[in-house]
Motif scaffolding. Structure first.
Motif, PDB file in Angstrom:
ATOM      1  N   THR A 159       0.825  -1.206   0.000  1.00 18.44           N
ATOM      2  CA  THR A 159       0.000   0.000   0.000  1.00 18.44           C
ATOM      3  C   THR A 159       0.861   1.257   0.000  1.00 18.44           C
ATOM      4  N   LEU A 160       1.856   1.302   0.890  1.00 13.90           N
ATOM      5  CA  LEU A 160       2.719   2.479   0.972  1.00 13.90           C
ATOM      6  C   LEU A 160       3.511   2.691  -0.314  1.00 13.90           C
ATOM      7  N   SER A 161       4.004   1.614  -0.906  1.00  8.60           N
ATOM      8  CA  SER A 161       4.796   1.760  -2.134  1.00  8.60           C
ATOM      9  C   SER A 161       3.927   2.301  -3.270  1.00  8.60           C
ATOM     10  N   GLU A 162       2.657   1.911  -3.288  1.00  7.57           N
ATOM     11  CA  GLU A 162       1.744   2.434  -4.304  1.00  7.57           C
ATOM     12  C   GLU A 162       1.441   3.909  -4.041  1.00  7.57           C
ATOM     13  N   GLN A 163       1.193   4.259  -2.781  1.00  8.78           N
ATOM     14  CA  GLN A 163       0.891   5.648  -2.438  1.00  8.78           C
ATOM     15  C   GLN A 163       2.070   6.571  -2.734  1.00  8.78           C
ATOM     16  N   ALA A 164       3.279   6.072  -2.512  1.00  5.50           N
ATOM     17  CA  ALA A 164       4.485   6.873  -2.731  1.00  5.50           C
ATOM     18  C   ALA A 164       4.954   6.845  -4.186  1.00  5.50           C
ATOM     19  N   HIS A 165       4.254   6.070  -5.028  1.00  2.42           N
ATOM     20  CA  HIS A 165       4.640   5.902  -6.431  1.00  2.42           C
ATOM     21  C   HIS A 165       6.074   5.376  -6.541  1.00  2.42           C
ATOM     22  N   LYS A 166       6.382   4.417  -5.649  1.00  2.00           N
ATOM     23  CA  LYS A 166       7.696   3.772  -5.651  1.00  2.00           C
ATOM     24  C   LYS A 166       7.509   2.254  -5.665  1.00  2.00           C
ATOM     25  N   PRO A 167       7.094   1.708  -6.809  1.00  4.26           N
ATOM     26  CA  PRO A 167       6.824   0.266  -6.865  1.00  4.26           C
ATOM     27  C   PRO A 167       8.036  -0.601  -6.572  1.00  4.26           C
ATOM     28  N   ASP A 168       9.225  -0.070  -6.806  1.00  2.00           N
ATOM     29  CA  ASP A 168      10.439  -0.847  -6.549  1.00  2.00           C
ATOM     30  C   ASP A 168      10.710  -1.038  -5.061  1.00  2.00           C
ATOM     31  N   ALA A 169      10.026  -0.294  -4.209  1.00  2.00           N
ATOM     32  CA  ALA A 169      10.208  -0.444  -2.761  1.00  2.00           C
ATOM     33  C   ALA A 169       9.592  -1.743  -2.269  1.00  2.00           C
ATOM     34  N   TYR A 170       8.692  -2.313  -3.055  1.00  2.00           N
ATOM     35  CA  TYR A 170       8.029  -3.559  -2.676  1.00  2.00           C
ATOM     36  C   TYR A 170       8.694  -4.739  -3.371  1.00  2.00           C
ATOM     37  N   ALA A 171       8.944  -5.777  -2.593  1.00  2.43           N
ATOM     38  CA  ALA A 171       9.466  -7.029  -3.147  1.00  2.43           C
ATOM     39  C   ALA A 171       8.962  -8.172  -2.278  1.00  2.43           C
ATOM     40  N   ALA A 201      11.684  -5.288   5.440  1.00  2.00           N
ATOM     41  CA  ALA A 201      10.348  -4.728   5.244  1.00  2.00           C
ATOM     42  C   ALA A 201      10.102  -3.584   6.224  1.00  2.00           C
ATOM     43  N   SER A 202      10.506  -3.774   7.467  1.00  2.00           N
ATOM     44  CA  SER A 202      10.314  -2.734   8.475  1.00  2.00           C
ATOM     45  C   SER A 202      11.045  -1.456   8.089  1.00  2.00           C
ATOM     46  N   LYS A 203      12.266  -1.590   7.628  1.00  2.00           N
ATOM     47  CA  LYS A 203      13.052  -0.423   7.217  1.00  2.00           C
ATOM     48  C   LYS A 203      12.406   0.288   6.028  1.00  2.00           C
ATOM     49  N   ARG A 204      11.934  -0.477   5.059  1.00  2.00           N
ATOM     50  CA  ARG A 204      11.306   0.135   3.887  1.00  2.00           C
ATOM     51  C   ARG A 204       9.993   0.814   4.263  1.00  2.00           C
ATOM     52  N   ILE A 205       9.246   0.197   5.153  1.00  2.00           N
ATOM     53  CA  ILE A 205       8.003   0.807   5.633  1.00  2.00           C
ATOM     54  C   ILE A 205       8.319   2.139   6.294  1.00  2.00           C
ATOM     55  N   ASP A 206       9.326   2.156   7.154  1.00  2.00           N
ATOM     56  CA  ASP A 206       9.709   3.409   7.821  1.00  2.00           C
ATOM     57  C   ASP A 206      10.127   4.473   6.812  1.00  2.00           C
ATOM     58  N   GLU A 207      10.899   4.081   5.806  1.00  2.00           N
ATOM     59  CA  GLU A 207      11.355   5.033   4.790  1.00  2.00           C
ATOM     60  C   GLU A 207      10.178   5.593   3.991  1.00  2.00           C
ATOM     61  N   LEU A 208       9.237   4.713   3.619  1.00  2.00           N
ATOM     62  CA  LEU A 208       8.087   5.162   2.849  1.00  2.00           C
ATOM     63  C   LEU A 208       7.180   6.053   3.680  1.00  2.00           C
ATOM     64  N   LYS A 209       6.997   5.689   4.932  1.00  2.00           N
ATOM     65  CA  LYS A 209       6.178   6.534   5.829  1.00  2.00           C
ATOM     66  C   LYS A 209       6.790   7.920   5.933  1.00  2.00           C
ATOM     67  N   GLN A 210       8.103   7.979   6.053  1.00  2.00           N
ATOM     68  CA  GLN A 210       8.785   9.269   6.154  1.00  2.00           C
ATOM     69  C   GLN A 210       8.619  10.052   4.848  1.00  2.00           C
ATOM     70  N   SER A 211       8.755   9.400   3.715  1.00  2.00           N
ATOM     71  CA  SER A 211       8.623  10.095   2.437  1.00  2.00           C
ATOM     72  C   SER A 211       7.199  10.592   2.205  1.00  2.00           C
ATOM     73  N   LEU A 212       6.239   9.895   2.818  1.00  2.00           N
ATOM     74  CA  LEU A 212       4.832  10.312   2.708  1.00  2.00           C
ATOM     75  C   LEU A 212       4.409  11.218   3.853  1.00  2.00           C
ATOM     76  N   ASP A 213       5.356  11.509   4.732  1.00  2.00           N
ATOM     77  CA  ASP A 213       5.128  12.350   5.918  1.00  2.00           C
ATOM     78  C   ASP A 213       4.055  11.748   6.840  1.00  2.00           C
ATOM     79  N   LEU A 214       4.123  10.428   7.015  1.00  2.00           N
ATOM     80  CA  LEU A 214       3.234   9.720   7.931  1.00  2.00           C
ATOM     81  C   LEU A 214       3.995   9.442   9.221  1.00  2.00           C
ATOM     82  N   LYS A 215       3.266   9.335  10.323  1.00  2.00           N
ATOM     83  CA  LYS A 215       3.928   9.023  11.593  1.00  2.00           C
ATOM     84  C   LYS A 215       3.816   7.567  11.916  1.00  2.00           C
TER      85      LYS A 215
END
Length: 71
Positions: free
Chosen positions: A37-49, A57-71
């Motif tokens: 979901t986050l990779s789709e919202q951030a328009h970064k499909p390569d973040a998902y594997a 996965a936890s690290k990528r989730i944190d990075e995507l949340k930060q890029s989307l300005d989510l807490k």
């Protein structure tokens, strides 16, 4: 000093994913869904594997949340 882990202000939920005992296990279903979901919202499909570990996965989730300005 507060020795009761239930009321202590610091939390072990903030443990670094690199230090997780189960970090090398495959990501959970919840992580898979949230990361997708986050990779789709951030328009970064390569973040998902599909083959990520729990820690990765936890690290990528944190990075995507930060890029989307989510807490």
């Amino acid at each position: 000093m507060n020795d009761n882990p239930k009321t202590a202000t610091s939390s072990n939920t903030q443990k670094d994913p690199d230090d997780w005992v189960s970090g090398d296990e495959p990501m959970t279903g919840a992580q898979r869904s949230y990361l997708k979901t986050l990779s789709e919202q951030a328009h970064k499909p390569d973040a998902y594997a599909e083959d990520l570990t729990k820690a990765e996965a936890s690290k990528r989730i944190d990075e995507l949340k930060q890029s989307l300005d989510l807490k």
